[in-house]
Design an enzyme around this catalytic site. Sequence first.
Site, PDB file in Angstrom:
ATOM      1  N   THR A  88      21.636  39.514  45.419  1.00  0.00           N
ATOM      2  CA  THR A  88      21.973  41.486  45.131  1.00  0.00           C
ATOM      3  C   THR A  88      20.837  42.342  45.548  1.00  0.00           C
ATOM      4  O   THR A  88      21.308  43.577  45.751  1.00  0.00           O
ATOM      5  CB  THR A  88      23.029  41.826  44.707  1.00  0.00           C
ATOM      6  OG1 THR A  88      24.129  40.943  44.036  1.00  0.00           O
ATOM      7  CG2 THR A  88      23.677  43.134  44.162  1.00  0.00           C
ATOM      8  N   ASP A  89      20.043  41.913  44.763  1.00  0.00           N
ATOM      9  CA  ASP A  89      18.847  42.399  44.370  1.00  0.00           C
ATOM     10  C   ASP A  89      18.195  42.297  46.266  1.00  0.00           C
ATOM     11  O   ASP A  89      17.509  43.296  46.401  1.00  0.00           O
ATOM     12  CB  ASP A  89      17.912  42.514  44.286  1.00  0.00           C
ATOM     13  CG  ASP A  89      17.757  42.417  42.089  1.00  0.00           C
ATOM     14  OD1 ASP A  89      18.193  43.381  42.169  1.00  0.00           O
ATOM     15  OD2 ASP A  89      17.126  42.312  41.272  1.00  0.00           O
ATOM     16  N   VAL A  90      18.270  41.518  46.574  1.00  0.00           N
ATOM     17  CA  VAL A  90      17.211  41.702  47.724  1.00  0.00           C
ATOM     18  C   VAL A  90      18.247  42.413  48.893  1.00  0.00           C
ATOM     19  O   VAL A  90      17.626  42.780  50.096  1.00  0.00           O
ATOM     20  CB  VAL A  90      17.336  40.103  48.412  1.00  0.00           C
ATOM     21  CG1 VAL A  90      17.512  39.636  49.876  1.00  0.00           C
ATOM     22  CG2 VAL A  90      16.630  38.842  47.705  1.00  0.00           C
TER      23      VAL A  90
END
Length: 379
Positions: free
Chosen positions: A192-194
């Site tokens: 999700t961060d990436v």
Amino acid sequence: MNHRSILSTFKNTVKVLAQYRCFSMLPLDDIKVLDLSRVLAAPYATMNFSDLGAEVIKIEHPITGDETRKWGPPFISPNLSNYFCCCNRNKKSVAVDFTSSDGIKIVKTLAERSDVVVENLKPGSLKKYGLDYHSLKEINPKLIYASLSGYGQEGPYSKYGAYDLTIAAEGGLMGITGPEGGEPVRVGVAITDVCSGLYLYSSVLAALYQRTKTGVGQHIDVSMLLTQLSVLVNISSNYLNSGIIAKPRGSSHPSIVPYQGFKTANGYVVVAANNDFQFRDLAEAVGWPWLASNPMFATNELRVENRSELVKHLTERFQEEPTDYWVEKSKHYSFAVSPVNDIKEALEHPQATFSNITKQVHNTNDNVDVSFCRPPCKI
């Protein structure tokens, strides 16, 4: 302090993080990015800018720095975690307390000379320091100001903080990940961060192009929650158009059979037979051509309907031979088989080795060598 003395002091404190020229062409070599972000999502985006040649100046807290420096073990050196290194190469780092009057002056001076500012603090928290978009665009109308947050700059949840784990849970990803009937499972990497970082990265590139037409910058708002919802792709489409609420399925696919993992005599493989032709090839390869002629498995729709019966047969057959046997066998057919590799096996994959995906550079600040995976594309 005047601007000249501010920048003189600033230049004396700059530390250059691990540097590696990732591309033969550096299309962003005239772009300056001021990076006020921390942890992973936004720093991953700014690393992509630096890989393309942009000058990225990362502002860190004078005492703690980016907290991911201490996210370990494992550590490369006492103040340098593997985690920090994975998303901060090719940047210039400087310790500035932008809550102090001198720190605010430094950041404003840098913003005035920058093309892009990236931040991922809680929405509204930079306003009291005069470092929000509306304040900085007064001194630099061409500035592209990108904000990344858990829920966006406005709305009922905008004031709350978030991490990859919390958004993966709230955004439905953990609700579809894990063994069938089991507990929710976190994806093995902070995807999700990436993805949020990549959306910010592409949005800023689009804004830079638009600025060549309009001559002015803009404010970009990236929400981790909305990113997570947007990358649910077919899972969200199944619910929005057919009312289907997805559940964890292990490695299997809700709409394609067989498209999942199987245990072998000495490990695991995944098998993908996406159409009827590939399924007939699979039946021949496993030595059971009668599977393809069985009316229960004649089409993908029927294979989905009779999933348990087909998977039972294939599970029995795949366990009779080792992983390498099935991988080599598939190379002569249209369907795909891959081993389930650990990280060492993945990074030492023959294609990865051929492509030189892993690189090593020397970090002069800590006097250590740092290894990493280069960008996957070539320019």
